[in-house]
Scaffold this motif. Sequence first.
Motif, short mmCIF file in Angstrom:
data_model
loop_
_atom_site.label_atom_id
_atom_site.label_comp_id
_atom_site.label_asym_id
_atom_site.label_seq_id
_atom_site.Cartn_x
_atom_site.Cartn_y
_atom_site.Cartn_z
N GLY A 268 -75.36 -76.71 34.92
CA GLY A 268 -74.11 -76.58 35.66
C GLY A 268 -74.28 -76.77 37.15
N GLU A 269 -75.42 -76.32 37.68
CA GLU A 269 -75.68 -76.47 39.11
C GLU A 269 -75.76 -77.96 39.50
OE1 GLU A 269 -79.23 -74.38 40.00
OE2 GLU A 269 -78.56 -72.48 39.12
N TRP A 270 -76.34 -78.77 38.61
CA TRP A 270 -76.47 -80.19 38.92
C TRP A 270 -75.13 -80.91 38.82
CZ3 TRP A 270 -80.29 -81.76 41.65
CH2 TRP A 270 -81.51 -81.09 41.59
N LEU A 271 -74.30 -80.47 37.90
CA LEU A 271 -72.95 -81.04 37.84
C LEU A 271 -72.17 -80.66 39.10
CD1 LEU A 271 -72.06 -80.38 34.09
CD2 LEU A 271 -72.82 -82.53 35.13
N ASP A 272 -72.33 -79.40 39.53
CA ASP A 272 -71.66 -78.96 40.76
C ASP A 272 -72.17 -79.72 41.98
OD1 ASP A 272 -70.21 -77.14 39.29
OD2 ASP A 272 -71.50 -75.43 39.79
N ASP B 31 -77.59 -78.40 20.47
CA ASP B 31 -76.27 -77.80 20.45
C ASP B 31 -76.05 -76.89 21.66
OD1 ASP B 31 -73.74 -77.45 18.94
OD2 ASP B 31 -74.38 -75.36 18.86
N GLU B 32 -77.10 -76.18 22.10
CA GLU B 32 -76.99 -75.34 23.29
C GLU B 32 -76.63 -76.18 24.51
OE1 GLU B 32 -80.65 -73.33 23.81
OE2 GLU B 32 -80.38 -71.96 22.12
N MET B 33 -77.28 -77.33 24.65
CA MET B 33 -76.98 -78.21 25.78
C MET B 33 -75.55 -78.73 25.70
SD MET B 33 -79.35 -78.35 28.05
CE MET B 33 -78.22 -79.39 28.95
N ARG B 34 -75.12 -79.10 24.51
CA ARG B 34 -73.76 -79.60 24.36
C ARG B 34 -72.74 -78.54 24.73
NH1 ARG B 34 -70.04 -78.87 20.76
NH2 ARG B 34 -71.47 -77.81 19.36
N ARG B 35 -72.99 -77.30 24.31
CA ARG B 35 -72.05 -76.23 24.63
C ARG B 35 -72.11 -75.86 26.12
NH1 ARG B 35 -73.75 -71.94 22.50
NH2 ARG B 35 -75.47 -72.60 21.15
N ALA B 36 -73.27 -76.06 26.75
CA ALA B 36 -73.42 -75.69 28.16
C ALA B 36 -72.63 -76.61 29.09
CB ALA B 36 -74.89 -75.69 28.55
N VAL B 37 -72.59 -77.91 28.78
CA VAL B 37 -71.97 -78.86 29.71
C VAL B 37 -70.84 -79.67 29.08
CG1 VAL B 37 -74.09 -79.08 31.05
CG2 VAL B 37 -73.64 -80.71 29.20
N ARG C 93 -70.44 -84.86 29.03
CA ARG C 93 -71.24 -84.90 30.26
C ARG C 93 -72.74 -84.80 29.97
NH1 ARG C 93 -68.36 -81.91 35.25
NH2 ARG C 93 -69.52 -83.58 36.29
N LEU C 94 -73.10 -85.04 28.72
CA LEU C 94 -74.50 -84.94 28.31
C LEU C 94 -75.04 -86.30 27.91
CD1 LEU C 94 -77.01 -83.22 27.62
CD2 LEU C 94 -76.00 -82.87 25.33
N VAL C 95 -76.19 -86.67 28.50
CA VAL C 95 -76.94 -87.86 28.11
C VAL C 95 -78.25 -87.40 27.50
CG1 VAL C 95 -78.12 -89.94 28.92
CG2 VAL C 95 -75.93 -89.28 29.94
#
Length: 371
Positions: free
Chosen positions: A173-177, A201-207, A211-213
């Motif tokens: 989230g910090e990098w998206l911000d 799945d954790e990464m998908r739910r986080a961002v 927004r996930l590659v």
Amino acid sequence: MAAAAVTSAPAFSPPLPAHLPWPAGRGPTPAVRQCPGRPNRLSMAGGAPYPTGPTTPPPRAAGRRRHTRFRPCIDLHGGLVKQIVGGTLTDAPPPTDGAATGAGADAGSGGLRTNFSTTTPAAEFAARYAADGLPGGHVIMLGGGNEAAARSALGAYPGGLHVGGGINPSNAGEWLDAGASHVIVTSYVFRGGSIDWTRVDEMRRAVGRERLVLDVSCRKRPVKVAAAGGRRNDGDRGGEDGDAGDDSVEYVVCTDRWTRTTDYVLSAAGVRRLATHCDELLVHAVDEEGKRGGIDAGLVTRLAGWAAGAAADGSDLPVVYAGGARCLADLDAVDRLSGGRVDLTIGSALDLFGGDLPYADAVAWMRRAGG
């Protein structure tokens, strides 16, 4: 072996204006389509600050097929912009003198092979990509000490770049911000040599999936045929050019800066499953990365086939290929082999990074193709 002479980046101060439209009487030289080409640099006077570039590709006319897009890159190592030969990066500390090391081996870094290094700030490369309207490029942090440079690049092109290197659910989230449009993840979702779908799945739910590659960079190896039945991995089909039709090879994902080989073999079924969690795949052909020896046509062809209709909505899954590109003919080849489904990152071959291919010509190629 002594390191080659220091290679410096093109002067960005004062920053150059966008490359197109071309100055009167100037344009891309057709000869650069011949691999390998010779430099045809444009020397353009300027001084105006870079404009903010678009962060999304322009819409295509109805009925017009998609074409391959040129995707730029900024690879960071020890806080500097570098181009490194794939698989040679280790945990040895980078040089700390803050100077450009040029081409060759980095002192004190074991077997690390560097094609290019510069003290030109990462933000100036990002500003150039913004000015030329090149969204979707990647900023990769190769180890620690690169965070400040990465943030400066994202700030220079907000919403226009993806960022990867040490990304996990707690810091994504910090990098998206900070301005990234997407985060790129590899090592976090692989543990013990296998993909961990819980972590995916954790990464998908986080961002969010959009927004996930997922980086599934890979090496080629001979297919291991089962003793009974001799079946190969699903999706390992061939195509037309190069070794694209060679079903005796497969592509296995590498992690940890490409120093560790996993047991995850890319396939049609695997790509479809990955597509349910991400917006795009980034695939470096590790065997070709940084060598400027030409693209892996077989991998490009397979990626295009696997990506067709694989996205969650039934459309083609965006895929970015990197590794071995050396001239404009490689853009033509990727566009033809993939039917425009696969985009191409060009790094070491560009004059921005000490290579022979004018960056301006790559931008012009994309605009002519409608990108």
